[in-house]
Design a protein around this motif. Structure first.
Motif, PDB file in Angstrom:
ATOM      1  N   ILE A 232       0.858  -1.202   0.000  1.00  0.00           N
ATOM      2  CA  ILE A 232       0.000   0.000   0.000  1.00  0.00           C
ATOM      3  C   ILE A 232       0.888   1.243   0.000  1.00  0.00           C
ATOM      4  N   GLU A 233       0.773   2.012  -1.072  1.00  0.00           N
ATOM      5  CA  GLU A 233       1.622   3.198  -1.208  1.00  0.00           C
ATOM      6  C   GLU A 233       0.834   4.489  -1.063  1.00  0.00           C
ATOM      7  N   ARG A 234      -0.467   4.431  -1.332  1.00  0.00           N
ATOM      8  CA  ARG A 234      -1.262   5.671  -1.268  1.00  0.00           C
ATOM      9  C   ARG A 234      -2.590   5.393  -0.592  1.00  0.00           C
ATOM     10  N   ILE A 235      -2.974   6.314   0.293  1.00  0.00           N
ATOM     11  CA  ILE A 235      -4.247   6.177   1.002  1.00  0.00           C
ATOM     12  C   ILE A 235      -4.998   7.505   0.881  1.00  0.00           C
ATOM     13  N   ARG A 236      -6.299   7.393   0.623  1.00  0.00           N
ATOM     14  CA  ARG A 236      -7.184   8.564   0.615  1.00  0.00           C
ATOM     15  C   ARG A 236      -8.413   8.206   1.439  1.00  0.00           C
ATOM     16  N   TYR A 237      -9.198   9.191   1.816  1.00  0.00           N
ATOM     17  CA  TYR A 237     -10.466   8.910   2.477  1.00  0.00           C
ATOM     18  C   TYR A 237     -11.469  10.000   2.117  1.00  0.00           C
ATOM     19  N   THR A 238     -12.710   9.585   1.985  1.00  0.00           N
ATOM     20  CA  THR A 238     -13.766  10.528   1.625  1.00  0.00           C
ATOM     21  C   THR A 238     -15.120   9.911   1.978  1.00  0.00           C
ATOM     22  N   THR A 239     -16.130  10.653   2.453  1.00  0.00           N
ATOM     23  CA  THR A 239     -16.185  12.100   2.592  1.00  0.00           C
ATOM     24  C   THR A 239     -16.101  12.457   4.069  1.00  0.00           C
ATOM     25  N   SER A 240     -15.407  13.523   4.385  1.00  0.00           N
ATOM     26  CA  SER A 240     -15.177  13.895   5.782  1.00  0.00           C
ATOM     27  C   SER A 240     -16.134  14.990   6.218  1.00  0.00           C
ATOM     28  N   HIS A 241     -16.407  15.002   7.514  1.00  0.00           N
ATOM     29  CA  HIS A 241     -17.184  16.105   8.088  1.00  0.00           C
ATOM     30  C   HIS A 241     -16.239  16.929   8.970  1.00  0.00           C
ATOM     31  N   PRO A 242     -16.304  18.262   8.868  1.00  0.00           N
ATOM     32  CA  PRO A 242     -15.387  19.087   9.679  1.00  0.00           C
ATOM     33  C   PRO A 242     -15.477  18.784  11.180  1.00  0.00           C
ATOM     34  N   ARG A 243     -16.655  18.386  11.667  1.00  0.00           N
ATOM     35  CA  ARG A 243     -16.808  18.129  13.110  1.00  0.00           C
ATOM     36  C   ARG A 243     -16.051  16.900  13.578  1.00  0.00           C
ATOM     37  N   ASP A 244     -15.744  15.981  12.663  1.00  0.00           N
ATOM     38  CA  ASP A 244     -15.124  14.708  13.061  1.00  0.00           C
ATOM     39  C   ASP A 244     -13.632  14.668  12.763  1.00  0.00           C
ATOM     40  N   MET A 245     -13.022  15.818  12.517  1.00  0.00           N
ATOM     41  CA  MET A 245     -11.603  15.824  12.150  1.00  0.00           C
ATOM     42  C   MET A 245     -10.769  15.772  13.437  1.00  0.00           C
ATOM     43  N   GLN A 246     -10.459  14.558  13.882  1.00  0.00           N
ATOM     44  CA  GLN A 246      -9.761  14.382  15.166  1.00  0.00           C
ATOM     45  C   GLN A 246      -8.275  14.757  15.062  1.00  0.00           C
ATOM     46  N   ASP A 247      -7.690  15.120  16.235  1.00  0.00           N
ATOM     47  CA  ASP A 247      -6.264  15.508  16.275  1.00  0.00           C
ATOM     48  C   ASP A 247      -5.372  14.426  15.668  1.00  0.00           C
ATOM     49  N   ASP A 248      -5.689  13.160  16.001  1.00  0.00           N
ATOM     50  CA  ASP A 248      -4.840  12.070  15.543  1.00  0.00           C
ATOM     51  C   ASP A 248      -4.857  11.942  14.016  1.00  0.00           C
ATOM     52  N   LEU A 249      -6.006  12.250  13.426  1.00  0.00           N
ATOM     53  CA  LEU A 249      -6.114  12.178  11.963  1.00  0.00           C
ATOM     54  C   LEU A 249      -5.319  13.331  11.331  1.00  0.00           C
ATOM     55  N   ILE A 250      -5.387  14.498  11.949  1.00  0.00           N
ATOM     56  CA  ILE A 250      -4.598  15.639  11.442  1.00  0.00           C
ATOM     57  C   ILE A 250      -3.107  15.294  11.563  1.00  0.00           C
ATOM     58  N   ALA A 251      -2.726  14.672  12.685  1.00  0.00           N
ATOM     59  CA  ALA A 251      -1.317  14.293  12.878  1.00  0.00           C
ATOM     60  C   ALA A 251      -0.889  13.282  11.817  1.00  0.00           C
TER      61      ALA A 251
END
Ligand code: SF4
Length: 440
Positions: A232-251
């Protein structure tokens, strides 16, 4: 001997529906169904519908009108075409479909795909139409076969449903409550896809970043675990909600080179008043701060978004706030629509619906600004080196097509044996809908 039968699935709407269509074809494979090129060759046709866009149900009924003629022509030759309607229109309008189109054999909601073989058997016994739009207690993912790789890039559904109840949206009613697949099941499916040659995974969910696996597992941790899978070389995710953007995901955006620097993060409006009327659960400032935090974590990050113009009660000042937010945040790719009421949603009953000509003028102004931003970003890519996943041959000899980290189509003069690989490419030119590059 099982006679080969042909299945044609027509998919409307988002990537989740593309994924669901593939899973429906998979559950029908053991019944002897192989893909058909078009409805004319098919023994069974499934319309996998979407309720998001305007006049969705009417489009389905007019497609059903065409299919009815095909079905009748087949019957005149002594063969049968089973007709099924799946997806969100089926969920929302099941009874109405059977009333207006009694020639439809099966109507099934998004949570009952795993029961499709039983429904087909029932329909084949010609015992009248089958309607299954329940929200069954058993999660369908426990019964569906794994996704099969059909190239180097694959979708993987990790989450479904929505508890946010934005006032304009039908999804919470058609897809049901938020459900997260267990981490072990997701990781096992990701591993099997990697073993079949997939190097890019797109994790799907209506609120994908609301995924949680219990005991400290959020989407950031899941992505870290997927990034450790060989191949696995590339990962994407969709669709996100601004309210659920956790610190760990930003990190994770800061730490993982596998996590692509492109994020679709719908905002819908830049006006606090309208965000509140939409029940989005955040204000404009929170979105702007979130975008800043994401870009601080990953300076290469490019954002994409969704906008609705002309939501009930939207004034010129509210719309100006949306334009100002676009200027402040900057987006590289955006989907924008005029508000149109969805029956049964709270916004459909709101007063002060915006006149159509006003919506049209606002949409044109917003899209001009968004297109300018897209063009500026695309021009800034010329001369840059970026890793492109080459995934198919182009229309011209010696040409290979791929996707940049920012989802831009890229065409490259390269040998076909590079298909399936992530290759460093220098971008040399910009075309109306794509970039051009050369291998470095
Ligand atoms: S978050 Fe809002 S727009 Fe997105 S699926 Fe849920 S209700 Fe619909």
């Amino acid at each position: 001997m099982t006679l080969a039968k042909k299945l044609f699935v027509k998919t409307y709407g988002c990537q989740m529906n593309v994924y669901d269509s593939a899973r429906m074809a998979d559950v029908l494979t053991p019944l002897g169904y192989a893909p058909a090129d078009g409805p004319e060759d098919a023994d069974m046709v499934i319309l996998n519908t979407c309720h998001i866009r305007e006049k969705a149900a009417e489009k389905v009924f007019s497609e059903l009108g065409r299919l009815k003629r095909l079905q009748a022509a087949k019957a005149a030759q002594g063969s049968r075409m089973i007709l099924a309607v799946a997806g969100c229109v089926a969920q929302a309008e099941g009874e109405e479909i059977l009333r207006r189109a009694p020639f439809v054999d099966i109507v099934l909601g998004p949570q009952t795909y795993h029961r499709l073989p039983e429904m087909v058997a029932q329909a084949a016994r010609a015992g009248g139409a089958v309607l299954d739009t329940e929200f069954p207690p058993e999660p369908k993912f426990d019964f569906l076969p794994d996704a099969r790789a059909e190239g180097s890039s694959a979708f993987l559904s990790v989450q479904e449903g929505c508890d946010k109840f934005c006032t304009f949206c039908v999804v919470p009613y058609t897809r049901g409550a938020e459900y997260s697949r267990p981490a072990a099941a997701v990781l096992a499916e990701a591993t099997r896809l990697a073993e079949q040659g997939v190097c890019e995974l797109t994790l799907l969910g209506q609120n994908v970043n609301g995924w949680h696996g219990g005991e400290g597992w959020g989407l950031g941790r899941l992505i870290r675990a997927i990034a450790r899978i060989d191949g696995i070389e590339r990962i994407r995710y969709t669709t996100s909600h601004p309210r659920d953007m956790q610190d760990d995901l930003i990190a994770a955006h800061a730490e993982l080179p596998e996590l692509m620097p492109f994020l679709h993060l719908p905002v819908q409006s830049g006006s606090d008043r309208i965000l509140s009327a939409m029940n989005r659960g955040h204000d404009r400032e929170a979105y702007i701060r979130l975008a800043q935090r994401l870009k601080a974590a990953q300076p290469d990050l490019a954002l994409s978004s969704d906008f609705i113009v002309g939501f009930p009660g939207e004034t010129d000042a509210d719309f100006a706030d949306s334009l100002a937010l676009v200027r402040e945040v900057g987006f590289v790719q955006t989907y924008s629509f005029k508000y149109s009421p969805r029956p049964g949603t709270p916004a459909a009953a709101m007063e002060r619906q915006v006149p159509e000509p006003v919506k049209e003028a606002r949409l044109a102004e917003l899209q001009t600004l968004l297109l300018e931003q897209t063009n500026v970003f695309n021009r800034s890519c010329i001369g840059r080196e970026m890793r492109v996943l080459l995934d198919r041959t182009g229309r011209h000899a010696g040409q290979v097509l791929g996707r940049s980290p920012y989802m831009q189509p890229v065409h490259v003069k390269a040998a076909a044996h590079l298909i399936g690989q992530v290759v460093p490419i220098r971008i040399t030119a910009l075309h109306p809908n794509s970039l051009e590059g050369v291998p470095v």
